[in-house]
Enzyme design. Structure first.
Site, mmCIF file in Angstrom:
data_model
loop_
_atom_site.group_PDB
_atom_site.id
_atom_site.type_symbol
_atom_site.label_atom_id
_atom_site.label_comp_id
_atom_site.label_asym_id
_atom_site.label_seq_id
_atom_site.Cartn_x
_atom_site.Cartn_y
_atom_site.Cartn_z
ATOM 1 N N CYS A 1 0.821 -1.213 0.000
ATOM 2 C CA CYS A 1 0.000 0.000 0.000
ATOM 3 C C CYS A 1 0.859 1.269 0.000
ATOM 4 C CB CYS A 1 -0.998 -0.031 1.154
ATOM 5 S SG CYS A 1 -2.391 1.116 0.895
ATOM 6 N N LYS B 1 -11.016 8.873 -1.318
ATOM 7 C CA LYS B 1 -10.360 7.665 -0.827
ATOM 8 C C LYS B 1 -10.965 6.423 -1.464
ATOM 9 C CE LYS B 1 -9.138 5.237 3.448
ATOM 10 N NZ LYS B 1 -9.236 5.226 4.927
ATOM 11 N N SER C 1 -7.574 0.413 0.729
ATOM 12 C CA SER C 1 -7.911 1.515 1.625
ATOM 13 C C SER C 1 -6.815 2.560 1.466
ATOM 14 C CB SER C 1 -7.993 1.016 3.076
ATOM 15 O OG SER C 1 -8.269 2.091 3.963
ATOM 16 N N HIS D 1 -4.448 -4.225 0.412
ATOM 17 C CA HIS D 1 -4.186 -4.764 1.753
ATOM 18 C C HIS D 1 -4.642 -6.218 1.843
ATOM 19 C CE1 HIS D 1 -2.729 -1.298 4.010
ATOM 20 N NE2 HIS D 1 -3.614 -0.547 3.373
ATOM 21 N N GLU E 1 -3.504 -8.416 3.567
ATOM 22 C CA GLU E 1 -3.333 -8.893 4.942
ATOM 23 C C GLU E 1 -4.511 -8.551 5.839
ATOM 24 O OE1 GLU E 1 -2.160 -4.604 5.402
ATOM 25 O OE2 GLU E 1 -2.111 -6.124 3.822
#
EC number: 2.3.1.46
Length: 313
Positions: A142, A163, A192, A235, A237
């Site tokens: 990211c 965003k 994100s 992301h 994870e």
């Protein structure tokens, strides 16, 4: 793990064309096995949560991985106890003379901050530069992907007007690339971020292999030709509730966040979200460990050099 076949077996070329992972006998007899040494530079505020997420993905491999945690030197944390950092985290001065098989640099909530305004920017650049001569393969996640592109290609920061938040569909662009082995033609992954990763822009300003893209999110996965630098703009994870917690946090701070896309059932934040990207995240990290790290790293890390890297057969 690979299958071992005789050096002159006629099936060799067919297997290579079909992207089947194999190792010729002459190479297999010289490949020794040892635990992989991976260090994680954790830039996220909630370090315990983040380290748990990454360790979860690194654990899903037949390879033994020795993981160490790295912090920005002498930085205090508002969200992580000092005793935790002092007990479990290394400082750069303590590891700079060592070599590692893999480095993971996590994201950071710095999407609207210019690089030169990041308090630890100089220190981060030092670590990224150090990795060129001390790490076989680095994985930038990211915000770290944006920072890595700045360092390696001098790309300016590109920011979206709104965003990007949610779970997006991505297209596998190269089924024969080792990092994408076993990937579906299309797969889901969460994002994100404010950073903008345009495929056309990266193609025209870098020599990266663009491996996976999304119509809404742009480039998701890219790598250098030698697989020593891998960029993940989302992301993988994240656990089931991470996007939810971020959404609730932003609401509590008086912001007007949009509901994360394709995340809540019926787009209803009152309904428990489901993780639809978990298998993708495990496969991505397993492939990175195997093909970018294990298959390329020298057995003796004390004699780390570019010439030590093995190549795909």
């Amino acid at each position: 793990m690979p299958i071992k076949i005789p050096d002159q077996l006629p099936a060799t070329e067919v297997l290579r064309e079909e992207n089947i992972f194999f190792m010729q006998e002459s190479r297999a007899t010289t490949q020794a096995i040892r635990p992989l040494k991976v260090i994680i530079l954790n830039l996220m505020p909630k370090k315990i949560e983040t380290e748990t997420q990454f360790l979860r993905l690194l654990s899903n491999s037949p390879l033994q991985v020795d993981v160490e945690l790295l912090r920005i030197d002498n930085r205090t944390s508002k969200n992580t106890p000092t005793e935790h950092l002092d007990t479990f985290y290394r400082q750069f001065e303590g590891i700079k003379d060592r070599n590692f098989d893999g480095l993971i640099i996590t994201g950071a909530p710095l999407g609207l901050v210019q690089f030169e305004d990041v308090i630890y920017w100089d220190h981060l650049q030092t670590i990224m530069t150090w990795a060129k001569d001390h790490v076989t393969s680095s994985l930038y996640v990211c915000w770290a992907a944006q920072a890595g592109l700045k360092l390696l290609y001098d790309l300016p920061k590109r920011t979206r007007k709104e965003k990007l938040s949610g779970v997006y569909k991505h297209t596998n662009l190269d089924q024969h690339h080792p990092i994408l082995r076993g990937f579906d033609d299309q797969f889901l992954a969460p994002h994100s971020r404010y950073a903008d990763f345009s495929a056309d822009y990266l193609k025209s300003h870098t020599d990266l292999d663009i491996l996976a893209t999304s119509k809404e999110a742009g480039v998701y996965l890219a790598a250098t030709k030698d697989k020593r630098n891998v960029f993940v703009t989302g992301h993988p994870e994240y656990d089931s509730f991470t996007l939810h917690n971020e959404y609730v946090r932003d609401l509590g701070e008086g912001m007007e966040p949009t509901i994360p896309v394709n995340y809540y059932p019926d787009d209803n934040p009152d309904i428990t979200p489901k993780a639809t990207w978990r298998s993708h995240g495990h496969l991505l990290f397993s492939n990175w460990l195997n093909y970018c790290v294990y298959q390329q790293t020298p057995y003796d890390l004390e004699h780390f050099s570019e010439q030590n890297f093995t190549r795909d057969e």
